[in-house]
Scaffold this active site. Structure first.
Site, PDB file in Angstrom:
ATOM      1  N   ASP A  67       0.863  -1.175   0.000  1.00  0.00           N
ATOM      2  CA  ASP A  67       0.000   0.000   0.000  1.00  0.00           C
ATOM      3  C   ASP A  67       0.900   1.225   0.000  1.00  0.00           C
ATOM      4  O   ASP A  67       1.528   1.552   1.023  1.00  0.00           O
ATOM      5  CB  ASP A  67      -0.915  -0.004   1.224  1.00  0.00           C
ATOM      6  N   SER A 147       2.247  12.580 -15.687  1.00  0.00           N
ATOM      7  CA  SER A 147       1.262  12.590 -16.766  1.00  0.00           C
ATOM      8  C   SER A 147       1.397  13.888 -17.539  1.00  0.00           C
ATOM      9  O   SER A 147       1.810  14.918 -16.980  1.00  0.00           O
ATOM     10  CB  SER A 147      -0.159  12.479 -16.198  1.00  0.00           C
ATOM     11  N   TYR A 160      -7.077  15.549 -10.665  1.00  0.00           N
ATOM     12  CA  TYR A 160      -6.054  14.564 -11.012  1.00  0.00           C
ATOM     13  C   TYR A 160      -4.837  15.262 -11.608  1.00  0.00           C
ATOM     14  O   TYR A 160      -3.691  15.012 -11.192  1.00  0.00           O
ATOM     15  CB  TYR A 160      -6.604  13.546 -12.006  1.00  0.00           C
ATOM     16  N   LYS A 164      -0.590  15.626 -10.486  1.00  0.00           N
ATOM     17  CA  LYS A 164       0.572  15.382 -11.340  1.00  0.00           C
ATOM     18  C   LYS A 164       1.417  16.645 -11.504  1.00  0.00           C
ATOM     19  O   LYS A 164       2.636  16.569 -11.677  1.00  0.00           O
ATOM     20  CB  LYS A 164       0.120  14.838 -12.695  1.00  0.00           C
TER      21      LYS A 164
END
Length: 258
Positions: A67, A147, A160, A164
């Site tokens: 994890d 990304s 999101y 990044k």
């Protein structure tokens, strides 16, 4: 001799997608790899496939249930690398998550908390546990999977993309801070690829028609593949990139140029 011969890498999220591609490519280049993933079935599958295909000069693979948000997992991963392979050279912070594409005002608090934990807090845990070890041995490589969204945030994936953007910024900061200690820090910024998160990013079903539609927006005419990302990862993790640090490398078929 492989380009990563004798190296030891811990790759998070290696039970599928880009991480799986990295794990398989790294072992073919001679690295020993810890497949660190919360998905037990996928991680064990990748381990068995690597071991079954192993030939002379290839490295070994070992699965570890992991994890990324927990400090204890990182401590266990570092100890396992030292116990089984004698050291740790490379950390690939590849694990990541998102929510299904939608307006930002519709993102739930649970969805937001999850991307913060997996995409941001995991990097903190990685650094506080492994960086002291890298500093002590005067060598180490961090390779983060970011990304293109960290540079150009698209509607429907704003939070999101923000995670990044954070990753791109700390990649540069850590490279500057720990370069004098012999540690290199870089990130790869992929374009959307055919991974388990594809429908989350697109917000529509994964069909040949949808893939063709998206490919039309990319100068090189397709989505990214695990092989594309793995090729960049091998270079950045290898001694060929010994003077490359603080780079956020787009692997996007030219999409950011459009």
């Amino acid at each position: 001799m492989g380009r990563l011969q004798g190296k030891v890498a811990l790759i998070t999220g290696a039970g599928s997608g880009f991480g799986e591609g990295m794990a398989k490519a790294f072992t073919k280049e001679g690295a020993n790899v810890i497949i660190a993933d919360i998905a037990i079935e996928g991680g064990k599958r990748v381990e068995s496939e690597i071991e079954a295909a192993k030939s002379e000069g290839h490295g070994s693979a070992m699965f570890l249930e992991f994890d990324v948000t927990k400090k204890q997992a990182w401590e266990k991963g570092l100890e396992l690398a030292k116990e089984k392979f004698g050291k740790l050279d490379i950390v690939c912070n590849n694990a990541g998550t998102t929510y299904r594409k939608k307006p930002s005002i519709d993102v739930t608090e649970d969805e937001f908390d999850k991307i913060i934990a997996v995409n941001i807090k995991s990097i903190y845990q990685s650094v506080v546990v492994v960086m002291p070890y890298f500093v002590e041995q005067k060598y180490g490589v961090y390779l983060n999977t970011s990304s293109v969204a960290g540079t150009r945030v698209r509607p429907g994936q704003v939070f999101y993309g923000g995670t990044k953007g954070f990753l791109n910024t700390i990649t540069q900061g850590l490279a500057a801070e720990y370069g004098p200690e012999g540690v290199r820090v870089n990130s790869i910024c992929p374009l959307r690829g055919a991974t388990g998160l594809l429908e989350m990013f697109s917000g529509v079903p994964d069909t040949p028609e949808e893939r063709a539609r998206f490919a039309q927006s990319v100068p090189l005419g397709r989505m990214s593949t695990p092989d594309d990302i793995s090729a960049a990862a091998i270079y950045l993790a290898s001694d060929e990139a010994a003077f490359v640090s603080g780079v956020n490398l787009p692997v996007d078929g030219g999409r950011l140029a459009v």
